[in-house]
Design a protein around this motif. Structure first.
Motif, PDB file in Angstrom:
ATOM      1  N   LYS A 123       0.826  -1.204   0.000  1.00 55.42           N
ATOM      2  CA  LYS A 123       0.000   0.000   0.000  1.00 55.42           C
ATOM      3  C   LYS A 123       0.862   1.257   0.000  1.00 55.42           C
ATOM      4  O   LYS A 123       0.582   2.223  -0.729  1.00 55.42           O
ATOM      5  CB  LYS A 123      -0.919  -0.026   1.229  1.00 55.42           C
ATOM      6  N   LYS A 154       2.312   2.241  -3.346  1.00 52.44           N
ATOM      7  CA  LYS A 154       1.356   2.920  -4.226  1.00 52.44           C
ATOM      8  C   LYS A 154       1.166   4.379  -3.850  1.00 52.44           C
ATOM      9  O   LYS A 154       0.695   5.176  -4.669  1.00 52.44           O
ATOM     10  CB  LYS A 154       0.014   2.188  -4.186  1.00 52.44           C
ATOM     11  N   HIS A 206       3.627   6.274  -3.336  1.00 50.83           N
ATOM     12  CA  HIS A 206       4.893   6.870  -3.773  1.00 50.83           C
ATOM     13  C   HIS A 206       5.839   7.125  -2.608  1.00 50.83           C
ATOM     14  O   HIS A 206       6.772   7.936  -2.716  1.00 50.83           O
ATOM     15  CB  HIS A 206       4.667   8.153  -4.585  1.00 50.83           C
ATOM     16  N   GLU A 245       8.941  -4.868  -2.776  1.00 53.85           N
ATOM     17  CA  GLU A 245       8.175  -3.683  -3.171  1.00 53.85           C
ATOM     18  C   GLU A 245       9.078  -2.518  -3.574  1.00 53.85           C
ATOM     19  O   GLU A 245       8.592  -1.405  -3.794  1.00 53.85           O
ATOM     20  CB  GLU A 245       7.264  -3.245  -2.017  1.00 53.85           C
ATOM     21  N   PRO A 281      -4.260   4.345  -0.715  1.00 52.02           N
ATOM     22  CA  PRO A 281      -3.939   4.860  -2.056  1.00 52.02           C
ATOM     23  C   PRO A 281      -5.105   4.686  -3.012  1.00 52.02           C
ATOM     24  O   PRO A 281      -5.982   3.837  -2.825  1.00 52.02           O
ATOM     25  CB  PRO A 281      -2.740   4.009  -2.479  1.00 52.02           C
ATOM     26  N   THR A 289      -6.099   5.204  -7.447  1.00 51.33           N
ATOM     27  CA  THR A 289      -5.704   5.568  -8.810  1.00 51.33           C
ATOM     28  C   THR A 289      -6.597   6.661  -9.378  1.00 51.33           C
ATOM     29  O   THR A 289      -6.310   7.205 -10.448  1.00 51.33           O
ATOM     30  CB  THR A 289      -5.761   4.337  -9.731  1.00 51.33           C
ATOM     31  N   GLN A 308      -0.435  11.419  -1.224  1.00 51.43           N
ATOM     32  CA  GLN A 308      -0.074  10.642  -2.409  1.00 51.43           C
ATOM     33  C   GLN A 308       0.208  11.566  -3.585  1.00 51.43           C
ATOM     34  O   GLN A 308       1.189  11.372  -4.314  1.00 51.43           O
ATOM     35  CB  GLN A 308      -1.193   9.664  -2.770  1.00 51.43           C
ATOM     36  N   GLU A 322       3.871  11.833  -5.255  1.00 52.02           N
ATOM     37  CA  GLU A 322       3.997  11.480  -6.662  1.00 52.02           C
ATOM     38  C   GLU A 322       4.697  12.599  -7.435  1.00 52.02           C
ATOM     39  O   GLU A 322       5.593  12.351  -8.254  1.00 52.02           O
ATOM     40  CB  GLU A 322       2.633  11.191  -7.279  1.00 52.02           C
TER      41      GLU A 322
END
Length: 563
Positions: free
Chosen positions: A87, A90, A92, A127, A398, A400, A409, A413
């Motif tokens: 997690k 994801k 970042h 990961e 997280p 998308t 996040q 990113e």
């Protein structure tokens, strides 16, 4: 063989000086396995210090730590790694700060178990994450509740600090010889195991020694051993060091220091209790860290719980590596590579700057997660931090979908995409950053870079009929002459030529909103007209993070009129 150190009490009037602490290191190291073969220094992550801070070096290159610290109970079992670490990848995050408790690795004295840590390291590698273990040894948030039961139960062998009214506290005394010996042994075994498990792979980057140490309560430790030391003269070695480095003192220490005094009270006045406790914690930590580095010389740091507004020493942990009295730690703890603030209070910029002293690179291991999405831009841009880590990172989910992504996040990113640019720009002095809060008394801030001024005000949004300003922040990176990358949110940025550089007039040549994929930047759209206030400013969305390439121009000012 797992050596067991037997009880070896000493008289409180003997051995509190540097010779005793050195003896502890020698004894502990003599009890460790013979196979203490240090990894080659060139292969070990390290910190390259500069006059302006420093950079973290991993595999021979500067590395930007996009960190996240786990909740205190999030790494107590191995299976938690299987759900938490994927997690965080994801989100970042690239580096996870995780507790490693003394009670976890040495539940029975002399018998060590690193099963949990090993699994976390294995999953982190899978990961593509790194780990910073947080040694919850003798102290965590001042208290001693992460020690093994065999330590907690034996207050004779492992004495507690004593309050002003004579009560035993749930805080181990810094003057317990068996406490120092046992903590040092456990930490050294931890470092040896990390080397055995990870040397050459560098999943583990550095280690925090203890956690937010300090005495909670009025004054200082009032144990018999502490009282005797407090009544004695300040050690000559400390006095000599402080006299030689008076030009590096904080204003607070400088105001209290009397080099003509003898006792703690005479030398440090009203600050004597806090400086005395700093001396005790610093020399304890130095012994632990130095022994650990003999096993595996990863970078090591300590963190500090900072005072809330109006708090006094003892209401916050007294004797911690507080910026007021860092000179004491520098004098006593050369094994530590840096000192780091845990910042939960609104005045983030103030505390970061208090730690931005010569020879102390900026790393923020704990920060309030709600403010992290904006404070990260300031940390990397303005303070040139090599790492920033909001606390409780595992509480975020997280996504998308940009509409449901956590703000942290989005920030990480953007910074992840810019990392290869940020690292050399920090070293070259080509980054700036700022934060503006919705309740900030300063509605406008300006930073200068590359011959231009970047004037920022809070952007505005219009939910319902109310004009609302969200917190805003940005990082500015000079990528080439007259070219800048700007990433952030919640600001309107205007551009001017810096009059301290020349008398030219500055303006916007172009603004491009960028996306990043497969290591390449792509122009998503070119902004002009209403999107740049007719060529006068850049508006960063109030809640979403975007990155822009801004090209500016400078031209000679028009001159009108004559004689």
């Amino acid at each position: 063989m797992n050596p067991k150190i037997t009880n070896n009490p000493r008289h409180p009037e003997r051995g509190e000086g540097p010779l005793y602490f050195a003896l502890v290191v020698a004894v502990v190291c003599s009890l460790l396995p013979a196979a203490l073969t240090p990894a080659r220094a060139a292969d070990i992550p390290h910190i390259a210090k500069t006059a302006d801070g420093g950079q973290f070096i991993l595999d021979g290159k500067p590395y930007l730590i996009l960190g996240g610290e786990l909740g205190n109970s999030s790494a107590g079992v191995a299976a938690q790694a299987d759900t938490i670490l994927p997690k965080l990848a994801k989100l970042h995050v690239n580096t996870v700060l995780m507790p490693v408790a003394w009670e976890q690795i040495e539940p029975t004295e002399g018998q060590f178990d690193f099963t949990i840590l090993d699994h976390w390291i294995d999953v982190a590698r899978a990961e593509h994450l790194h780990i910073v273990p947080l040694w919850f040894g003798s102290w965590k948030n001042a208290f001693s509740n992460y020690t093994p039961a065999w330590v907690k139960q034996d207050t004779t062998r492992f004495p507690r600090a004593i309050s002003a009214d004579g009560a035993e506290l749930e805080i181990l005394s810094t003057l317990g010889p068996e406490t120092l010996k046992s903590d040092t042994r456990a930490f050294t075994r931890l470092m040896q195991h990390i080397q055995d498990k990870d040397a050459g792979q560098n999943t583990v980057l550095m280690v925090q020694v203890e956690n937010e140490v300090g005495y909670l309560g009025r004054g200082r430790d009032r144990s018999a051993a502490a009282n005797k030391l407090f009544a004695a003269p300040v050690p000559t070695s400390l006095m000599t060091n402080l006299k030689e480095h008076r030009d590096t003192f904080s204003p607070e220490l400088a105001a209290h220091f009397n080099p003509r005094g003898a006792t703690w009270k005479e030398v440090f006045g009203d600050a004597a209790d806090e400086v005395f406790m700093a001396w005790n914690y610093a020399r304890f930590i130095q012994t632990v860290a130095a022994a650990g580095k003999q096993a595996y010389a990863l970078p090591m740091y300590v963190n500090c719980q900072l005072p809330a507004p109006s708090e006094r020493a003892g209401e916050y942990p007294s004797g911690a590596p507080h910026p007021y009295y860092l000179a004491v730690y520098r004098a006593l703890a050369p094994a530590l590579d840096l000192y780091s603030p845990d910042i939960y209070w609104p005045n983030f910029e103030y505390w970061v700057q208090r730690y931005k002293t010569p020879g102390n690179p900026i790393f923020v291991p704990e920060a309030r997660i709600e403010a992290g999405p904006v404070n990260a831009f300031y940390a990397y841009g303005e303070a040139k931090a090599f790492g920033f880590s909001p606390f409780g990172i595992d509480s975020l989910e997280p996504s998308t979908d940009p509409k449901t992504q956590p703000a942290m996040q989005q920030t990480f990113e953007a910074l992840d995409n810019l990392a290869d640019m940020i690292v050399p720009a920090q070293a070259a002095g080509k980054t700036r950053g700022l934060v503006l809060h919705a309740d900030s008394p300063r509605p406008t801030q300006t930073v200068a870079l590359g011959g231009y001024l970047f004037e920022a005000t809070l952007s505005r949004s219009w939910p319902a009929k109310t004009l609302i300003a969200d917190d805003g922040a940005m990082i500015v990176i000079e990528s080439a002459p007259n070219e800048f990358y700007i990433s952030g949110r919640g600001l309107t940025v205007s551009f001017f030529r810096d009059p301290d550089v020349d008398e030219k007039t500055g303006g916007i040549a172009s603004i491009e909103e960028l996306t990043h994929a497969d290591g390449k930047w792509t122009t998503q759209r070119r902004l002009n007209g209403d999107q740049t206030n007719q060529g006068r400013s850049l508006s960063l969305a109030p809640k979403d993070v975007h990155t822009y390439r801004v090209k500016l121009y400078a031209t000679d000012s028009a001159r009108h009129g004559g004689q």
